[in-house]
Design a protein around this motif. Structure first.
Motif, PDB file in Angstrom:
ATOM      1  N   HIS A 148       0.807  -1.221   0.000  1.00 53.66           N
ATOM      2  CA  HIS A 148       0.000   0.000   0.000  1.00 53.66           C
ATOM      3  C   HIS A 148       0.837   1.267   0.000  1.00 53.66           C
ATOM      4  CE1 HIS A 148      -3.130  -2.915   0.605  1.00 53.66           C
ATOM      5  NE2 HIS A 148      -3.910  -2.005   0.081  1.00 53.66           N
ATOM      6  N   ILE A 149       1.989   1.224   0.603  1.00 50.84           N
ATOM      7  CA  ILE A 149       2.908   2.367   0.506  1.00 50.84           C
ATOM      8  C   ILE A 149       3.361   2.544  -0.933  1.00 50.84           C
ATOM      9  CG2 ILE A 149       5.221   3.181   1.147  1.00 50.84           C
ATOM     10  CD1 ILE A 149       4.612   1.811   3.941  1.00 50.84           C
ATOM     11  N   ALA A 150       3.602   1.433  -1.622  1.00 56.79           N
ATOM     12  CA  ALA A 150       4.020   1.497  -3.026  1.00 56.79           C
ATOM     13  C   ALA A 150       2.962   2.158  -3.898  1.00 56.79           C
ATOM     14  CB  ALA A 150       4.330   0.091  -3.542  1.00 56.79           C
ATOM     15  N   MET A 151       1.688   2.003  -3.546  1.00 61.21           N
ATOM     16  CA  MET A 151       0.609   2.568  -4.350  1.00 61.21           C
ATOM     17  C   MET A 151       0.198   3.971  -3.877  1.00 61.21           C
ATOM     18  SD  MET A 151      -3.049   1.000  -5.739  1.00 61.21           S
ATOM     19  CE  MET A 151      -3.017  -0.323  -4.651  1.00 61.21           C
ATOM     20  N   LEU A 152       0.841   4.466  -2.847  1.00 63.15           N
ATOM     21  CA  LEU A 152       0.452   5.741  -2.249  1.00 63.15           C
ATOM     22  C   LEU A 152       0.249   6.852  -3.268  1.00 63.15           C
ATOM     23  CD1 LEU A 152       0.082   7.732   0.135  1.00 63.15           C
ATOM     24  CD2 LEU A 152       2.573   8.021   0.084  1.00 63.15           C
ATOM     25  N   TRP A 153       1.233   7.121  -4.087  1.00 63.91           N
ATOM     26  CA  TRP A 153       1.184   8.279  -4.983  1.00 63.91           C
ATOM     27  C   TRP A 153       0.147   8.120  -6.089  1.00 63.91           C
ATOM     28  CZ3 TRP A 153       3.113  11.790  -2.246  1.00 63.91           C
ATOM     29  CH2 TRP A 153       4.210  11.555  -1.435  1.00 63.91           C
ATOM     30  N   GLU A 154      -0.154   6.900  -6.461  1.00 66.72           N
ATOM     31  CA  GLU A 154      -1.112   6.675  -7.541  1.00 66.72           C
ATOM     32  C   GLU A 154      -2.548   6.562  -7.033  1.00 66.72           C
ATOM     33  OE1 GLU A 154       0.196   7.176 -10.439  1.00 66.72           O
ATOM     34  OE2 GLU A 154       2.134   7.235  -9.445  1.00 66.72           O
ATOM     35  N   SER A 155      -2.714   6.389  -5.707  1.00 69.09           N
ATOM     36  CA  SER A 155      -4.070   6.220  -5.186  1.00 69.09           C
ATOM     37  C   SER A 155      -4.511   7.350  -4.251  1.00 69.09           C
ATOM     38  CB  SER A 155      -4.196   4.880  -4.459  1.00 69.09           C
ATOM     39  OG  SER A 155      -3.339   4.850  -3.334  1.00 69.09           O
ATOM     40  N   ALA A 156      -3.582   8.219  -3.882  1.00 68.25           N
ATOM     41  CA  ALA A 156      -3.928   9.319  -2.975  1.00 68.25           C
ATOM     42  C   ALA A 156      -4.861  10.309  -3.678  1.00 68.25           C
ATOM     43  CB  ALA A 156      -2.667  10.039  -2.504  1.00 68.25           C
ATOM     44  N   ASN A 157      -5.745  10.909  -2.898  1.00 65.39           N
ATOM     45  CA  ASN A 157      -6.649  11.881  -3.500  1.00 65.39           C
ATOM     46  C   ASN A 157      -5.911  13.174  -3.845  1.00 65.39           C
ATOM     47  OD1 ASN A 157      -6.429  13.169  -1.051  1.00 65.39           O
ATOM     48  ND2 ASN A 157      -8.482  12.669  -0.373  1.00 65.39           N
ATOM     49  N   PRO A 158      -6.448  13.968  -4.747  1.00 69.83           N
ATOM     50  CA  PRO A 158      -5.754  15.171  -5.225  1.00 69.83           C
ATOM     51  C   PRO A 158      -5.421  16.170  -4.118  1.00 69.83           C
ATOM     52  CG  PRO A 158      -7.682  14.712  -6.590  1.00 69.83           C
ATOM     53  CD  PRO A 158      -7.710  13.757  -5.449  1.00 69.83           C
ATOM     54  N   GLU A 159      -6.255  16.237  -3.101  1.00 74.56           N
ATOM     55  CA  GLU A 159      -6.001  17.178  -2.011  1.00 74.56           C
ATOM     56  C   GLU A 159      -4.728  16.806  -1.249  1.00 74.56           C
ATOM     57  OE1 GLU A 159     -10.173  17.169  -3.234  1.00 74.56           O
ATOM     58  OE2 GLU A 159      -8.906  15.531  -2.520  1.00 74.56           O
ATOM     59  N   VAL A 160      -4.561  15.525  -0.976  1.00 74.94           N
ATOM     60  CA  VAL A 160      -3.358  15.056  -0.283  1.00 74.94           C
ATOM     61  C   VAL A 160      -2.131  15.298  -1.160  1.00 74.94           C
ATOM     62  CG1 VAL A 160      -2.160  13.006   0.578  1.00 74.94           C
ATOM     63  CG2 VAL A 160      -4.575  13.390   1.147  1.00 74.94           C
ATOM     64  N   LEU A 161      -2.255  15.003  -2.453  1.00 75.95           N
ATOM     65  CA  LEU A 161      -1.128  15.221  -3.366  1.00 75.95           C
ATOM     66  C   LEU A 161      -0.767  16.695  -3.464  1.00 75.95           C
ATOM     67  CD1 LEU A 161      -2.061  12.709  -6.210  1.00 75.95           C
ATOM     68  CD2 LEU A 161      -0.348  12.421  -4.404  1.00 75.95           C
ATOM     69  N   ALA A 162      -1.774  17.581  -3.442  1.00 73.89           N
ATOM     70  CA  ALA A 162      -1.506  19.019  -3.507  1.00 73.89           C
ATOM     71  C   ALA A 162      -0.755  19.489  -2.271  1.00 73.89           C
ATOM     72  CB  ALA A 162      -2.814  19.794  -3.666  1.00 73.89           C
ATOM     73  N   VAL A 163      -1.120  18.978  -1.121  1.00 77.84           N
ATOM     74  CA  VAL A 163      -0.459  19.388   0.117  1.00 77.84           C
ATOM     75  C   VAL A 163       0.926  18.751   0.225  1.00 77.84           C
ATOM     76  CG1 VAL A 163      -0.573  19.288   2.645  1.00 77.84           C
ATOM     77  CG2 VAL A 163      -2.629  19.844   1.314  1.00 77.84           C
ATOM     78  N   ALA A 164       1.046  17.475  -0.135  1.00 80.73           N
ATOM     79  CA  ALA A 164       2.351  16.805  -0.089  1.00 80.73           C
ATOM     80  C   ALA A 164       3.333  17.467  -1.036  1.00 80.73           C
ATOM     81  CB  ALA A 164       2.209  15.329  -0.421  1.00 80.73           C
ATOM     82  N   ASP A 165       2.840  17.964  -2.163  1.00 83.51           N
ATOM     83  CA  ASP A 165       3.627  18.738  -3.119  1.00 83.51           C
ATOM     84  C   ASP A 165       4.933  18.055  -3.519  1.00 83.51           C
ATOM     85  OD1 ASP A 165       4.081  20.882  -4.816  1.00 83.51           O
ATOM     86  OD2 ASP A 165       5.153  22.032  -3.279  1.00 83.51           O
ATOM     87  N   LEU A 166       4.807  16.823  -4.004  1.00 84.80           N
ATOM     88  CA  LEU A 166       5.956  16.079  -4.516  1.00 84.80           C
ATOM     89  C   LEU A 166       5.664  15.603  -5.932  1.00 84.80           C
ATOM     90  CD1 LEU A 166       7.090  13.851  -1.519  1.00 84.80           C
ATOM     91  CD2 LEU A 166       8.311  15.768  -2.507  1.00 84.80           C
ATOM     92  N   PRO A 167       5.646  16.511  -6.901  1.00 83.09           N
ATOM     93  CA  PRO A 167       5.342  16.082  -8.268  1.00 83.09           C
ATOM     94  C   PRO A 167       6.478  15.305  -8.934  1.00 83.09           C
ATOM     95  CG  PRO A 167       5.857  18.418  -8.230  1.00 83.09           C
ATOM     96  CD  PRO A 167       5.842  17.945  -6.797  1.00 83.09           C
ATOM     97  N   ASP A 168       7.685  15.441  -8.409  1.00 79.64           N
ATOM     98  CA  ASP A 168       8.843  14.785  -9.008  1.00 79.64           C
ATOM     99  C   ASP A 168       8.846  13.289  -8.692  1.00 79.64           C
ATOM    100  OD1 ASP A 168      11.547  14.993 -10.337  1.00 79.64           O
ATOM    101  OD2 ASP A 168      12.114  14.141  -8.376  1.00 79.64           O
ATOM    102  N   ARG A 169       8.870  12.471  -9.719  1.00 80.05           N
ATOM    103  CA  ARG A 169       8.822  11.014  -9.555  1.00 80.05           C
ATOM    104  C   ARG A 169       9.994  10.505  -8.721  1.00 80.05           C
ATOM    105  NH1 ARG A 169       6.467   7.284  -8.028  1.00 80.05           N
ATOM    106  NH2 ARG A 169       7.254   5.273  -8.573  1.00 80.05           N
ATOM    107  N   ALA A 170      11.177  11.058  -8.903  1.00 78.58           N
ATOM    108  CA  ALA A 170      12.347  10.610  -8.141  1.00 78.58           C
ATOM    109  C   ALA A 170      12.154  10.868  -6.646  1.00 78.58           C
ATOM    110  CB  ALA A 170      13.613  11.303  -8.645  1.00 78.58           C
ATOM    111  N   GLU A 171      11.571  12.001  -6.308  1.00 78.88           N
ATOM    112  CA  GLU A 171      11.304  12.302  -4.896  1.00 78.88           C
ATOM    113  C   GLU A 171      10.266  11.339  -4.324  1.00 78.88           C
ATOM    114  OE1 GLU A 171      11.541  16.777  -3.707  1.00 78.88           O
ATOM    115  OE2 GLU A 171      10.650  16.681  -5.731  1.00 78.88           O
ATOM    116  N   ARG A 172       9.262  11.049  -5.108  1.00 73.39           N
ATOM    117  CA  ARG A 172       8.232  10.111  -4.651  1.00 73.39           C
ATOM    118  C   ARG A 172       8.825   8.722  -4.413  1.00 73.39           C
ATOM    119  NH1 ARG A 172       2.650  11.331  -7.998  1.00 73.39           N
ATOM    120  NH2 ARG A 172       2.353  13.441  -7.204  1.00 73.39           N
ATOM    121  N   ARG A 173       9.685   8.299  -5.313  1.00 71.05           N
ATOM    122  CA  ARG A 173      10.355   7.005  -5.171  1.00 71.05           C
ATOM    123  C   ARG A 173      11.177   6.970  -3.893  1.00 71.05           C
ATOM    124  NH1 ARG A 173      14.119   5.269  -8.520  1.00 71.05           N
ATOM    125  NH2 ARG A 173      13.335   3.214  -9.023  1.00 71.05           N
ATOM    126  N   GLU A 174      11.873   8.065  -3.632  1.00 68.89           N
ATOM    127  CA  GLU A 174      12.721   8.142  -2.445  1.00 68.89           C
ATOM    128  C   GLU A 174      11.882   8.072  -1.168  1.00 68.89           C
ATOM    129  OE1 GLU A 174      16.031   8.063  -0.126  1.00 68.89           O
ATOM    130  OE2 GLU A 174      15.811   7.653  -2.271  1.00 68.89           O
TER     131      GLU A 174
END
Length: 185
Positions: A148-174
């Motif tokens: 589920h951690i692996a799917m975090l970025w692809e399943s999180a709602n847009p509001e969480v993604l906007a606040v997390a503010d990590l659009p860079d794939r390399a940062e998300r992987r890290e």
């Protein structure tokens, strides 16, 4: 010209995959699937018996793709999680189909996936017994968290993604790597 039944089935599965990812089982239309697959909608019923049968074939193919692409390296569980996260990022229809399957197809698990999860959990338990992986969490729970951690970025709602503010794939992987490292060390 001879018809190739297997090629037709594969075209239907590919078209069904896109249609089901976009609309779910109930919203999908066999006319659209047949058009994209360049075949007659009667072939869906011939090969898969129903729209739900095609969805099940799509689901089985998805499960096999994920399992077939996921390394069995219990000594690098963070790397396994990153690999799975990359798979979800490269194929955004996978998390969508997983969600649709859970919402519309009930709780009947795929036997192949269950066997794989059991085998991976057992391997993690062995690594825990050998002192290679933290025993903070039961091996089964640890694997569920990793998935589920692996799917975090692809399943999180847009509001969480906007606040997390990590659009860079390399940062998300890290982030995925570091979180799983914290769980297993």
């Amino acid at each position: 010209m001879q018809r190739d039944a297997e090629a037709t089935k594969q075209r239907l599965i590919a078209a069904g995959r896109a249609e089901f990812a976009a609309h779910g089982l109930n919203g999908a239309r066999v006319d659209r699937i047949a058009d994209v697959a360049r075949c007659n909608k009667a072939q869906i019923y011939h090969y898969f018996k129903s729209k739900a049968g095609l969805f099940e074939a799509v689901w089985t193919t998805l499960v096999e793709q994920i399992i077939g692409n996921l390394p069995h390296d219990v000594e690098d569980l963070p790397g396994v999680a990153v690999h799975l996260s990359d798979l979800y990022a490269e194929h955004p229809e996978l998390p969508r189909l997983i969600t649709w399957q859970r919402l519309e197809s009930g709780d009947e698990p795929n036997a192949y996936a269950v066997a794989d999860v059991r085998a991976r959990s057992a391997a993690i338990a062995e690594a825990q017994a050998a002192g290679l992986v933290s025993t903070r969490f039961d091996s089964r729970v640890l694997l569920a968290l990793l998935i589920h951690i692996a799917m975090l970025w692809e399943s999180a709602n847009p509001e969480v993604l906007a606040v997390a503010d990590l659009p860079d794939r390399a940062e998300r992987r890290e982030v995925v790597r570091r979180v799983v490292e914290a769980l297993v060390n």
